[in-house]
Design a protein around this motif. Structure first.
Motif, PDB file in Angstrom:
ATOM      1  N   LEU A  33       1.023  -1.124   0.180  1.00 39.66           N
ATOM      2  CA  LEU A  33       0.002  -0.101  -0.049  1.00 39.66           C
ATOM      3  C   LEU A  33       1.025   1.122   0.026  1.00 39.66           C
ATOM      4  CD1 LEU A  33      -2.574  -0.844   2.883  1.00 39.66           C
ATOM      5  CD2 LEU A  33      -2.844  -1.162   0.254  1.00 39.66           C
ATOM      6  N   LYS A  34       0.492   2.201  -0.767  1.00 43.34           N
ATOM      7  CA  LYS A  34       0.864   3.470  -0.824  1.00 43.34           C
ATOM      8  C   LYS A  34       0.104   4.167   0.431  1.00 43.34           C
ATOM      9  CE  LYS A  34       2.199   7.535  -3.198  1.00 43.34           C
ATOM     10  NZ  LYS A  34       1.803   8.625  -2.020  1.00 43.34           N
ATOM     11  N   VAL A  35       0.839   4.621   1.377  1.00 42.34           N
ATOM     12  CA  VAL A  35      -0.056   5.098   2.488  1.00 42.34           C
ATOM     13  C   VAL A  35      -0.523   6.582   2.083  1.00 42.34           C
ATOM     14  CG1 VAL A  35      -0.146   5.825   5.253  1.00 42.34           C
ATOM     15  CG2 VAL A  35       1.215   3.854   4.356  1.00 42.34           C
ATOM     16  N   ASN A  36      -1.684   6.826   2.434  1.00 37.98           N
ATOM     17  CA  ASN A  36      -2.401   8.241   2.069  1.00 37.98           C
ATOM     18  C   ASN A  36      -2.506   9.031   3.216  1.00 37.98           C
ATOM     19  OD1 ASN A  36      -2.584   7.439  -0.587  1.00 37.98           O
ATOM     20  ND2 ASN A  36      -4.790   6.561  -0.083  1.00 37.98           N
ATOM     21  N   ILE A  65      -4.822   2.851   8.786  1.00 36.90           N
ATOM     22  CA  ILE A  65      -4.061   3.342   7.743  1.00 36.90           C
ATOM     23  C   ILE A  65      -5.059   3.402   6.708  1.00 36.90           C
ATOM     24  CG2 ILE A  65      -2.411   2.463   6.019  1.00 36.90           C
ATOM     25  CD1 ILE A  65      -1.307   0.601   8.309  1.00 36.90           C
ATOM     26  N   VAL A  66      -4.779   4.468   5.776  1.00 37.58           N
ATOM     27  CA  VAL A  66      -5.909   4.550   4.604  1.00 37.58           C
ATOM     28  C   VAL A  66      -4.864   4.505   3.378  1.00 37.58           C
ATOM     29  CG1 VAL A  66      -7.267   5.724   3.189  1.00 37.58           C
ATOM     30  CG2 VAL A  66      -7.620   5.983   5.666  1.00 37.58           C
ATOM     31  N   GLY A  67      -4.728   3.464   2.507  1.00 38.25           N
ATOM     32  CA  GLY A  67      -3.684   3.433   1.620  1.00 38.25           C
ATOM     33  C   GLY A  67      -4.218   2.742   0.093  1.00 38.25           C
ATOM     34  N   THR A  68      -3.374   3.205  -0.701  1.00 40.78           N
ATOM     35  CA  THR A  68      -3.883   2.634  -1.945  1.00 40.78           C
ATOM     36  C   THR A  68      -3.122   1.523  -2.644  1.00 40.78           C
ATOM     37  OG1 THR A  68      -4.416   5.030  -2.483  1.00 40.78           O
ATOM     38  CG2 THR A  68      -4.007   3.511  -4.622  1.00 40.78           C
ATOM     39  N   SER A  81      -5.142  -3.057  -7.914  1.00 40.49           N
ATOM     40  CA  SER A  81      -4.079  -1.926  -8.085  1.00 40.49           C
ATOM     41  C   SER A  81      -4.914  -0.612  -8.172  1.00 40.49           C
ATOM     42  CB  SER A  81      -3.344  -2.045  -9.209  1.00 40.49           C
ATOM     43  OG  SER A  81      -1.919  -1.545  -8.922  1.00 40.49           O
ATOM     44  N   GLY A  82      -4.673   0.315  -7.476  1.00 34.42           N
ATOM     45  CA  GLY A  82      -5.553   1.506  -7.438  1.00 34.42           C
ATOM     46  C   GLY A  82      -6.786   1.527  -6.482  1.00 34.42           C
ATOM     47  N   GLU A  83      -6.930   0.336  -6.012  1.00 28.97           N
ATOM     48  CA  GLU A  83      -8.142   0.301  -5.017  1.00 28.97           C
ATOM     49  C   GLU A  83      -7.655   0.822  -3.623  1.00 28.97           C
ATOM     50  OE1 GLU A  83     -11.221  -2.728  -4.424  1.00 28.97           O
ATOM     51  OE2 GLU A  83     -10.053  -3.533  -5.805  1.00 28.97           O
ATOM     52  N   ARG A  84      -8.728   1.658  -2.886  1.00 27.23           N
ATOM     53  CA  ARG A  84      -8.583   2.332  -1.421  1.00 27.23           C
ATOM     54  C   ARG A  84      -8.822   1.203  -0.450  1.00 27.23           C
ATOM     55  NH1 ARG A  84     -10.837   7.626   1.224  1.00 27.23           N
ATOM     56  NH2 ARG A  84     -12.598   6.474   1.125  1.00 27.23           N
ATOM     57  N   GLU A 124       5.913   5.938   3.985  1.00 22.37           N
ATOM     58  CA  GLU A 124       5.187   6.084   2.766  1.00 22.37           C
ATOM     59  C   GLU A 124       4.668   4.949   2.128  1.00 22.37           C
ATOM     60  OE1 GLU A 124       7.398   9.724   0.467  1.00 22.37           O
ATOM     61  OE2 GLU A 124       8.725   8.027   1.433  1.00 22.37           O
ATOM     62  N   TYR A 125       4.869   3.720   2.620  1.00 22.07           N
ATOM     63  CA  TYR A 125       4.368   2.520   1.975  1.00 22.07           C
ATOM     64  C   TYR A 125       4.317   1.655   3.237  1.00 22.07           C
ATOM     65  CZ  TYR A 125       5.447   4.149  -2.455  1.00 22.07           C
ATOM     66  OH  TYR A 125       5.764   5.005  -3.553  1.00 22.07           O
ATOM     67  N   THR A 126       3.451   0.482   3.273  1.00 24.27           N
ATOM     68  CA  THR A 126       3.331  -0.478   4.078  1.00 24.27           C
ATOM     69  C   THR A 126       2.870  -1.595   3.558  1.00 24.27           C
ATOM     70  OG1 THR A 126       2.554  -0.781   6.430  1.00 24.27           O
ATOM     71  CG2 THR A 126       0.957   0.112   5.135  1.00 24.27           C
ATOM     72  N   LEU A 127       2.665  -2.968   4.054  1.00 23.28           N
ATOM     73  CA  LEU A 127       2.170  -3.954   3.483  1.00 23.28           C
ATOM     74  C   LEU A 127       1.042  -4.435   4.543  1.00 23.28           C
ATOM     75  CD1 LEU A 127       5.396  -6.252   3.530  1.00 23.28           C
ATOM     76  CD2 LEU A 127       4.358  -5.282   1.708  1.00 23.28           C
ATOM     77  N   ALA A 128       0.279  -5.352   3.831  1.00 22.45           N
ATOM     78  CA  ALA A 128      -0.966  -5.772   4.620  1.00 22.45           C
ATOM     79  C   ALA A 128      -1.548  -7.019   3.959  1.00 22.45           C
ATOM     80  CB  ALA A 128      -2.083  -4.791   4.805  1.00 22.45           C
ATOM     81  N   ASP A 129      -1.879  -7.819   4.967  1.00 23.41           N
ATOM     82  CA  ASP A 129      -2.688  -9.028   4.612  1.00 23.41           C
ATOM     83  C   ASP A 129      -4.205  -8.883   4.028  1.00 23.41           C
ATOM     84  OD1 ASP A 129      -4.333 -11.308   4.618  1.00 23.41           O
ATOM     85  OD2 ASP A 129      -2.876 -12.247   6.260  1.00 23.41           O
ATOM     86  N   GLU A 130      -4.132  -8.968   2.969  1.00 29.88           N
ATOM     87  CA  GLU A 130      -5.367  -8.494   2.150  1.00 29.88           C
ATOM     88  C   GLU A 130      -6.925  -9.106   3.034  1.00 29.88           C
ATOM     89  OE1 GLU A 130      -6.369  -9.654  -1.677  1.00 29.88           O
ATOM     90  OE2 GLU A 130      -6.341 -11.859  -1.226  1.00 29.88           O
ATOM     91  N   ARG A 131      -6.836 -10.111   3.637  1.00 31.04           N
ATOM     92  CA  ARG A 131      -8.013 -10.665   4.295  1.00 31.04           C
ATOM     93  C   ARG A 131      -8.238  -9.681   5.391  1.00 31.04           C
ATOM     94  NH1 ARG A 131      -5.702 -16.234   5.772  1.00 31.04           N
ATOM     95  NH2 ARG A 131      -4.066 -14.855   6.317  1.00 31.04           N
TER      96      ARG A 131
END
Ligand SMILES: [Zn+2]
Ligand SMILES: [Zn+2]
Length: 334
Positions: A33-36, A65-68, A81-84, A124-131
């Motif tokens: 994620l790009k962190v917004n 975190i709100v990220g893209t 890709s591109g989803e918030r 600026e960036y972070t990782l997340a488990d999509e589930r």
């Protein structure tokens, strides 16, 4: 190697420092994620102060975190890709322990908490488990949405734990969670009594602006008895104050992850089926319910914005109760 700016905690008791770190690479099932925006939470202070004792170190804090989505790895197919998306405190669970099997994933024996066991959102960036990510309602911009992800979610779980027969609700500690839950409680027709640090006029006025029916000092008794009370300030004696203020059968919910000791009190304060309980973490179901409810209220979040490099100031001000509402770090370049 591509790098990013991040605010890093080297060890408990230290201040956060600006660091240049490699942009992380997703593992299977993860999204990059790009962190917004990322909300600031009292739990961040408890981690910095060493009151929560098992952090990854060094650590990037931040769990609202709100990220893209800017990258995925095999096995991650839920988001394009591109989803918030929103990332909460519950970053992952084992899915196999007795609690996960009973629908109590918030109590998982082997959880992974965002910005505690893994690096969070003050970067600026972070990782997340999509589930464990949430789609976010389009009604909110990134900054407005961030406080929903912990203040809102944990506040909501606490509120639900107070029962559904509430005519009158007390809220002790009027910060980010309280300002959100006051709006929900008013939407559902409850009377709200807001308690702040003694003499904190600005917090009391803020509570009234959010719709509270009454606001006063936490060492005062409310003008009428409460059916339930939520305690968001990490101050043990408030549990006793809240018990004293409740009707028979009243429920006192402690919403924080850390609290100072609760003083001894006479049994008659608990007698007549009063209940004291804590709330730990969140389930994904809490998140889905709450994020569905938020735009229908509609909840409006009151936010003070800080750039990434000044998150330390936001934490100091949160500790001192210097602003009302929620603090959010924004990653937009000035
Ligand atoms: Zn939090
Ligand atoms: Zn589990």
């Amino acid at each position: 190697m591509k790098t990013m700016r991040a605010m890093l905690l080297d060890a408990p008791g230290r201040s956060l420092r600006l660091a240049e770190l490699p942009v992380p690479t997703p593992e299977p099932g993860q999204v990059l994620l790009k962190v917004n925006a990322c909300g600031v939470c009292h739990t961040d202070l408890h981690i910095m102060d060493g009151e929560l004792t098992q952090p990854k170190l060094p650590l990037v804090l931040g769990h609202q975190i709100v990220g893209t989505v800017v990258g995925t790895r095999s096995g991650a197919t839920r988001f394009q890709s591109g989803e918030r998306v929103g990332v909460p405190w519950l970053g992952a669970t084992d899915g196999t322990c007795r609690y996960c099997n009973r629908g109590q994933e918030n109590l998982c024996d082997h959880p992974s908490f965002t910005g505690y066991h893994t690096d969070g959102g003050f970067a600026e960036y972070t990782l997340a488990d999509e589930r464990y990510c949430f789609p976010l309602p389009p009604d909110y911009n990134d900054i407005e949405a961030a406080p929903l992800l912990c203040a809102g979610l944990i506040g909501y779980r606490s509120y639900r734990m107070a029962g559904n027969q509430l005519e009158s609700l007390g809220i002790y500690g009027f910060g980010a969670a309280a300002h959100i839950i006051t709006q929900v409680a008013k939407f559902e027709g409850r009377k709200v009594f807001a308690f702040t640090r003694p003499g904190d006029q600005s917090a009391q006025e803020f509570a009234l602006r959010q719709g509270a029916d009454w606001a006063g000092d936490s060492d005062r008794e409310p003008p009428e008895k409460l059916d339930g009370a939520l305690i968001f300030a990490p101050i043990g004696p408030l549990v006793v104050a809240a018990l004293k203020a409740t009707h028979k059968g009243g429920v006192v919910v402690c919403g924080g992850i850390h609290m100072s000791d609760i003083p001894t009190f006479p049994y008659n304060l608990l007698w007549e089926e009063r209940v004291i309980r804590s709330v730990a973490n969140l389930t994904r179901r809490d998140g889905e319910e709450f994020l569905d409810l938020a735009p229908r209220v509609p909840i409006r979040t009151d936010v003070t914005v800080f750039p990434l490099e000044r998150v330390g100031e936001a934490l100091d001000q949160l500790r001192d109760g210097q602003f009302v509402g929620a603090a959010v770090v924004t990653l937009e370049k000035a």
